[in-house]
Each structure stands twice: as C-alpha cells, then as structure tokens.
Write a protein that holds these residues in place. Sequence first.
Motif, PDB file in Angstrom:
ATOM      1  N   TYR A   4      45.480  40.655  47.992  1.00 43.94           N
ATOM      2  CA  TYR A   4      46.386  40.713  46.847  1.00 43.94           C
ATOM      3  C   TYR A   4      47.049  42.083  46.757  1.00 43.94           C
ATOM      4  O   TYR A   4      46.443  43.094  47.083  1.00 43.94           O
ATOM      5  CB  TYR A   4      45.625  40.479  45.535  1.00 43.94           C
ATOM      6  N   THR A   5      48.270  42.092  46.275  1.00 47.74           N
ATOM      7  CA  THR A   5      48.889  43.375  45.952  1.00 47.74           C
ATOM      8  C   THR A   5      48.148  43.947  44.750  1.00 47.74           C
ATOM      9  O   THR A   5      47.501  43.211  43.993  1.00 47.74           O
ATOM     10  CB  THR A   5      50.382  43.205  45.601  1.00 47.74           C
ATOM     11  N   ARG A   6      48.230  45.234  44.561  1.00 44.73           N
ATOM     12  CA  ARG A   6      47.471  45.893  43.487  1.00 44.73           C
ATOM     13  C   ARG A   6      47.755  45.293  42.102  1.00 44.73           C
ATOM     14  O   ARG A   6      46.820  45.005  41.365  1.00 44.73           O
ATOM     15  CB  ARG A   6      47.753  47.411  43.513  1.00 44.73           C
ATOM     16  N   PRO A   7      49.010  45.067  41.714  1.00 45.01           N
ATOM     17  CA  PRO A   7      49.245  44.487  40.381  1.00 45.01           C
ATOM     18  C   PRO A   7      48.625  43.092  40.219  1.00 45.01           C
ATOM     19  O   PRO A   7      48.088  42.763  39.164  1.00 45.01           O
ATOM     20  CB  PRO A   7      50.772  44.426  40.275  1.00 45.01           C
ATOM     21  N   LEU A   8      48.694  42.286  41.268  1.00 43.02           N
ATOM     22  CA  LEU A   8      48.116  40.944  41.205  1.00 43.02           C
ATOM     23  C   LEU A   8      46.592  41.016  41.148  1.00 43.02           C
ATOM     24  O   LEU A   8      45.951  40.298  40.372  1.00 43.02           O
ATOM     25  CB  LEU A   8      48.576  40.114  42.406  1.00 43.02           C
ATOM     26  N   ALA A   9      46.016  41.893  41.929  1.00 45.36           N
ATOM     27  CA  ALA A   9      44.558  42.071  41.913  1.00 45.36           C
ATOM     28  C   ALA A   9      44.091  42.527  40.531  1.00 45.36           C
ATOM     29  O   ALA A   9      43.058  42.068  40.027  1.00 45.36           O
ATOM     30  CB  ALA A   9      44.142  43.086  42.978  1.00 45.36           C
ATOM     31  N   ARG A  10      44.866  43.394  39.918  1.00 47.56           N
ATOM     32  CA  ARG A  10      44.525  43.889  38.576  1.00 47.56           C
ATOM     33  C   ARG A  10      44.592  42.758  37.546  1.00 47.56           C
ATOM     34  O   ARG A  10      43.728  42.639  36.676  1.00 47.56           O
ATOM     35  CB  ARG A  10      45.489  45.018  38.213  1.00 47.56           C
ATOM     36  N   LEU A  11      45.606  41.912  37.661  1.00 44.26           N
ATOM     37  CA  LEU A  11      45.740  40.772  36.758  1.00 44.26           C
ATOM     38  C   LEU A  11      44.557  39.821  36.929  1.00 44.26           C
ATOM     39  O   LEU A  11      43.958  39.375  35.942  1.00 44.26           O
ATOM     40  CB  LEU A  11      47.063  40.041  37.017  1.00 44.26           C
ATOM     41  N   ILE A  12      44.202  39.517  38.161  1.00 42.89           N
ATOM     42  CA  ILE A  12      43.061  38.633  38.439  1.00 42.89           C
ATOM     43  C   ILE A  12      41.781  39.237  37.871  1.00 42.89           C
ATOM     44  O   ILE A  12      40.968  38.546  37.251  1.00 42.89           O
ATOM     45  CB  ILE A  12      42.934  38.372  39.957  1.00 42.89           C
ATOM     46  N   GLU A  13      41.623  40.517  38.048  1.00 43.72           N
ATOM     47  CA  GLU A  13      40.439  41.223  37.543  1.00 43.72           C
ATOM     48  C   GLU A  13      40.330  41.081  36.021  1.00 43.72           C
ATOM     49  O   GLU A  13      39.256  40.813  35.484  1.00 43.72           O
ATOM     50  CB  GLU A  13      40.561  42.697  37.943  1.00 43.72           C
ATOM     51  N   HIS A  14      41.450  41.226  35.327  1.00 44.90           N
ATOM     52  CA  HIS A  14      41.436  41.102  33.864  1.00 44.90           C
ATOM     53  C   HIS A  14      41.206  39.660  33.421  1.00 44.90           C
ATOM     54  O   HIS A  14      40.491  39.421  32.443  1.00 44.90           O
ATOM     55  CB  HIS A  14      42.733  41.645  33.263  1.00 44.90           C
ATOM     56  N   LEU A  15      41.792  38.718  34.120  1.00 46.03           N
ATOM     57  CA  LEU A  15      41.601  37.313  33.755  1.00 46.03           C
ATOM     58  C   LEU A  15      40.150  36.879  33.930  1.00 46.03           C
ATOM     59  O   LEU A  15      39.642  36.055  33.174  1.00 46.03           O
ATOM     60  CB  LEU A  15      42.530  36.416  34.584  1.00 46.03           C
ATOM     61  N   GLN A  16      39.463  37.460  34.902  1.00 43.06           N
ATOM     62  CA  GLN A  16      38.058  37.121  35.137  1.00 43.06           C
ATOM     63  C   GLN A  16      37.156  37.567  33.991  1.00 43.06           C
ATOM     64  O   GLN A  16      36.035  37.087  33.869  1.00 43.06           O
ATOM     65  CB  GLN A  16      37.561  37.773  36.432  1.00 43.06           C
ATOM     66  N   LYS A  17      37.634  38.449  33.161  1.00 36.41           N
ATOM     67  CA  LYS A  17      36.840  38.913  32.022  1.00 36.41           C
ATOM     68  C   LYS A  17      36.805  37.883  30.896  1.00 36.41           C
ATOM     69  O   LYS A  17      35.999  37.994  29.980  1.00 36.41           O
ATOM     70  CB  LYS A  17      37.399  40.238  31.493  1.00 36.41           C
TER      71      LYS A  17
END
Length: 199
Positions: A4-17
Amino acid sequence: MSVYTRPLARLIEHLQKLPGVGPKTAQRLALHLIQRPEAEIAAFAEALLAAKQQVGHCQRCFHLSSEDLCNICRDPKRDAQTICVVADPRDVIALEKTREYKGLYHVLGGLISPMDGIGPEQLTVQALVRRVAQEQTQEVIMAISPSVEGETTTLYVGQLLKPFTRVTRIAFGLPMGGDLEYADEVTLARALEGRRDLT
C-alpha cells in the motif's frame, strides 16, 4: 515492503481500530472510500467530525445527546416514574427498538469491574441515586447483562436504590430457537426464575 502507499496504509490502519473491523474489512473499506467522489468523502469526514464534536451526554440520563436533554428525557409521553438502568448507550438503542418500554433511562457508562480498575465512582451511580431520590421514581428496572461485572453492578446499584424505590431486573432466559442442552446453568436458572403463567 508494504503493498500500500503510505496514505492508504494509514487509512487501513485507522479503520482497523473500529470495533469488528479486521485487516481484510479495513482494506475493503479503504479501497471503497478512495474510489468515492471527493465531495462524498468530504461530507463523510465532516459528518464524522461533527458527531464527535457535537454529541455528548444527556445531563439527566447520560444517554447520547447533542443537547442538554436527550430526546427521550424531553418526551412528555414517557413514563417519568420508571427508570431503566443500562450500562451503555447501545443498550438504550436496543431496548428502544423493541418499542415495549415507555419509561426513562439511566446510562451508567460501564460496569463495576475491579479487575479493570472501574469502581462505582467512575460510573454515574451517584447521579442515579440522587435522581431517584429527587424525582421520587416508582420503579427502577436493572437491565444489565448477566456477566460477573453485570451481576456485581446490579447488586451494588440495587442496594443503593432500595431505600428510595422498588428495584426490579429484566428476566433472562433462553433465546428463541435455543436448545436446553446447550444453555449454561446460569441461563437456565434465570429462565426458571423468570417464568410466568401461560396465557
């Protein structure tokens, strides 16, 4: 190396919370969101931020509200002599969906759990006691889940309220379609205690 690109990885990380959202669901949601029009995403982000900033707790019952008093407490058609005590705002929503209960609520904000460092002082117990005494409530219904923490909370709150009013609890029993052989002993005992005459 991440796929994942960094912004997408960050979004996925937040959604997992979010509760109930695992890695695959977070990925699906993230990919869906980035494919939506920017105006739609902006409206979504604005709604999320507005809800966080504007939704607080009712000053009377501690249910979710964007005003001093929630819709339920402001409703003159509700039975103000009965208060149903629940642990969480989600419980209010669940009970309201039944359309059976016509009284008011009180949200404790959790359950007594010494193992987690949660005592009565972290909950809205004292506010409930004051409210019941001041409003001369006729009945308090304890609608707390039958866990160890739930039982502890129910017994503790019940003892505090008994000098002021009648304290009852919701019946617990078997769900529709449930088999007796799979029910635990506590559920069966509660089902027997909550029995009633056939009509």
